[in-house]
Design a protein around this motif. Sequence first.
Motif, short mmCIF file in Angstrom:
data_model
loop_
_atom_site.label_atom_id
_atom_site.label_comp_id
_atom_site.label_asym_id
_atom_site.label_seq_id
_atom_site.Cartn_x
_atom_site.Cartn_y
_atom_site.Cartn_z
N PRO A 1 0.83 -1.21 0.00
CA PRO A 1 0.00 0.00 0.00
C PRO A 1 0.86 1.27 0.00
O PRO A 1 1.90 1.32 0.65
CB PRO A 1 -0.79 -0.12 1.31
CG PRO A 1 0.07 -0.96 2.20
CD PRO A 1 0.80 -1.91 1.31
N TYR A 2 0.41 2.26 -0.73
CA TYR A 2 1.06 3.57 -0.77
C TYR A 2 0.08 4.59 -0.20
O TYR A 2 -1.11 4.29 -0.05
CB TYR A 2 1.47 3.90 -2.19
CG TYR A 2 2.44 2.91 -2.78
CD1 TYR A 2 3.80 3.01 -2.52
CD2 TYR A 2 2.00 1.83 -3.55
CE1 TYR A 2 4.71 2.09 -3.03
CE2 TYR A 2 2.89 0.90 -4.06
CZ TYR A 2 4.25 1.04 -3.80
OH TYR A 2 5.14 0.11 -4.30
N PRO A 3 0.52 5.79 0.12
CA PRO A 3 -0.38 6.76 0.77
C PRO A 3 -1.71 6.97 0.06
O PRO A 3 -2.74 7.17 0.70
CB PRO A 3 0.46 8.03 0.81
CG PRO A 3 1.86 7.56 0.84
CD PRO A 3 1.89 6.32 0.02
N GLU B 1 2.62 8.88 -8.24
CA GLU B 1 3.81 8.46 -7.50
C GLU B 1 3.49 8.18 -6.04
O GLU B 1 4.26 7.51 -5.35
CB GLU B 1 4.89 9.53 -7.63
CG GLU B 1 5.51 9.58 -9.02
CD GLU B 1 6.42 10.77 -9.23
OE1 GLU B 1 7.40 10.63 -9.99
OE2 GLU B 1 6.17 11.85 -8.65
N LEU B 2 2.37 8.71 -5.56
CA LEU B 2 1.91 8.42 -4.20
C LEU B 2 0.93 7.24 -4.18
O LEU B 2 0.38 6.93 -3.13
CB LEU B 2 1.25 9.66 -3.60
CG LEU B 2 2.23 10.80 -3.25
CD1 LEU B 2 1.46 12.08 -2.93
CD2 LEU B 2 3.11 10.41 -2.07
N ILE C 1 -5.02 19.25 -3.03
CA ILE C 1 -5.73 17.96 -3.16
C ILE C 1 -5.47 17.09 -1.94
O ILE C 1 -6.40 16.48 -1.39
CB ILE C 1 -5.30 17.25 -4.45
CG1 ILE C 1 -5.88 17.99 -5.67
CG2 ILE C 1 -5.75 15.79 -4.46
CD1 ILE C 1 -5.28 17.56 -6.99
N LEU C 2 -4.22 17.02 -1.50
CA LEU C 2 -3.91 16.20 -0.32
C LEU C 2 -4.63 16.73 0.92
O LEU C 2 -5.16 15.95 1.72
CB LEU C 2 -2.40 16.16 -0.10
CG LEU C 2 -1.57 15.46 -1.19
CD1 LEU C 2 -0.08 15.53 -0.84
CD2 LEU C 2 -2.01 14.02 -1.38
N ARG D 1 9.78 8.06 -0.19
CA ARG D 1 10.97 7.22 -0.24
C ARG D 1 10.74 5.98 -1.10
O ARG D 1 11.66 5.46 -1.71
CB ARG D 1 11.37 6.79 1.18
CG ARG D 1 11.77 7.94 2.10
CD ARG D 1 12.93 8.74 1.55
NE ARG D 1 14.11 7.95 1.26
CZ ARG D 1 15.18 8.42 0.62
NH1 ARG D 1 15.19 9.65 0.17
NH2 ARG D 1 16.22 7.64 0.40
N VAL D 2 9.51 5.48 -1.10
CA VAL D 2 9.18 4.30 -1.90
C VAL D 2 8.01 4.66 -2.80
O VAL D 2 7.00 5.19 -2.33
CB VAL D 2 8.81 3.10 -1.00
CG1 VAL D 2 8.50 1.87 -1.85
CG2 VAL D 2 9.94 2.78 -0.02
#
Length: 379
Positions: free
Chosen positions: A2-4, A28-29, A178-179, A344-345
Motif C-alpha cells: 500500500p502507498y499513501p 507516484e503516491l 488535493i492532499l 521514499r518508496v
Amino acid sequence: MPYPLTGVRVLDFTRLVPGAFATLMLAELGADVIKIEDPRGGDPMRHLPPLLDGRGVYDLLLNRGKKSVALDLRAPESAALLDRLVAQADVVVESFRPATARRLGVAGDQIRGRHPRVIHCAITGYGQTGPYVDRPGHDLNYVAISGVLSLDRPAPTTLPRMFLADIGGGAMNAVVGILAALYGRERSGEGTSIDISMHESALYWLMLPAARELVDGAHRATGELPTFGGHACYNVYQTKDGEWVALGALEPKFWQAFCRAIGRDDLLNRQLSEGGDQTAVIAEIRRTFASRTRDEWLKFFESHDVALTPVNRPAEALDDPHIAARGAVVRGTDLRAVRPPFARVVPTLSPAPALGQDTEDVLQACYNAQLGSARKERP
C-alpha cells in the motif's frame, strides 16, 4: 504494497505540463490516475517537442503510471459516460479556462452538484473569478505579470528554462490542495472545489523579494541579503578550464573558512563591504578561482568546511555521485526518472499510455461498478 494514495482514483482532464505534472505526483503516491483525452489527437503534449519517434518526451515522462481514456466531451452522448466516470472518482483535475470547463460539463459546481464527495481541482492561468478569468496564457505570461520575471534575471529578454509558474506554482500547489482536501474529507465526508491560479501561484513566490512592499514601513528598512550577485561570498566563479563553481559562504564562519583556505586573511573583514570595495573583492576571488580547474578546486575544498559546489549541467546533475548513492534517479522500462523527494518508496509506474488504450477496460469497470451499486440499492 500500500502507498499513501492507494485506492484513490483521479480523473485527469488536464492538458499540457501543469496538470500532467500534478497527477504524476499523485500517481507516484499510489493514486489510480485516468487521463481523459480528446480522441482527435489527445493531449497536445503528445506532440510537443522535443519529439522521439514522433512522440513528445514530456508526455513519455509525465504520463507514466496513468491510463488513457478517449472521450469526446463535446459530443452529447458523452455526458452519461462522464457521469459514470466521475461517480467512481475521488478527485477530478482539469485545466480548461472556466467558460470552456462549463461548456464541457467539468466545472466544479457541475461535477460536485451531482457528486458532492468528489474533490474538484481547477488549474488555470488566472483562477475562476476576476477580470482576467478567461484570458489565455502560459508560464511566461504568469511569471511576467506576477513580477517574478523582472526580479529573477537582469533582463526580461533572458527567459527562464524552468517552468516556474506551471510546476513550482500550479502543479505543486494543486497537489498540496488535493492532499489537504482528501484529509479534510476523511473528517467531514464532503469534497471541495480547489481554485489554483498559476498567476497567483507565481505571485506567492514573490513574498520574500517583495518583502519591502508587503511589510508596513519596510521602505525604511536598511541593508539587503548578499544573495543577488553583488557580493563575493555568494556568487559563481569561472575556473581555469572554463567551468564554473558556486560559492555559498553566506554565514561569517563559512566566509572565514573560505578566506583562510585560500590564504586571503586580508579579506576576512570585507564579506559585507559595499559598493566599489565589494566589486574589488569579487575581482580578487575571480582571479583566485581562475588559477585552477574546477575539479582541482572541488578536490581542494573537500577538506574544508566551505559551501562550494560545481555548477552542473543537467547530465552531470543526474549522474552526481551523491544522487546515485541516494537512488534519486531510477531506471524505468525505457527511461530514467527522478524519484519524487516526498516519497521514499514509489510504485512501479507503467509507461505513458497510447491515446485511448484503456478506454474499453475503464468504461466497462465503471459500468460494472455502477451495476453492482444499483443491485445493492434494490429493496
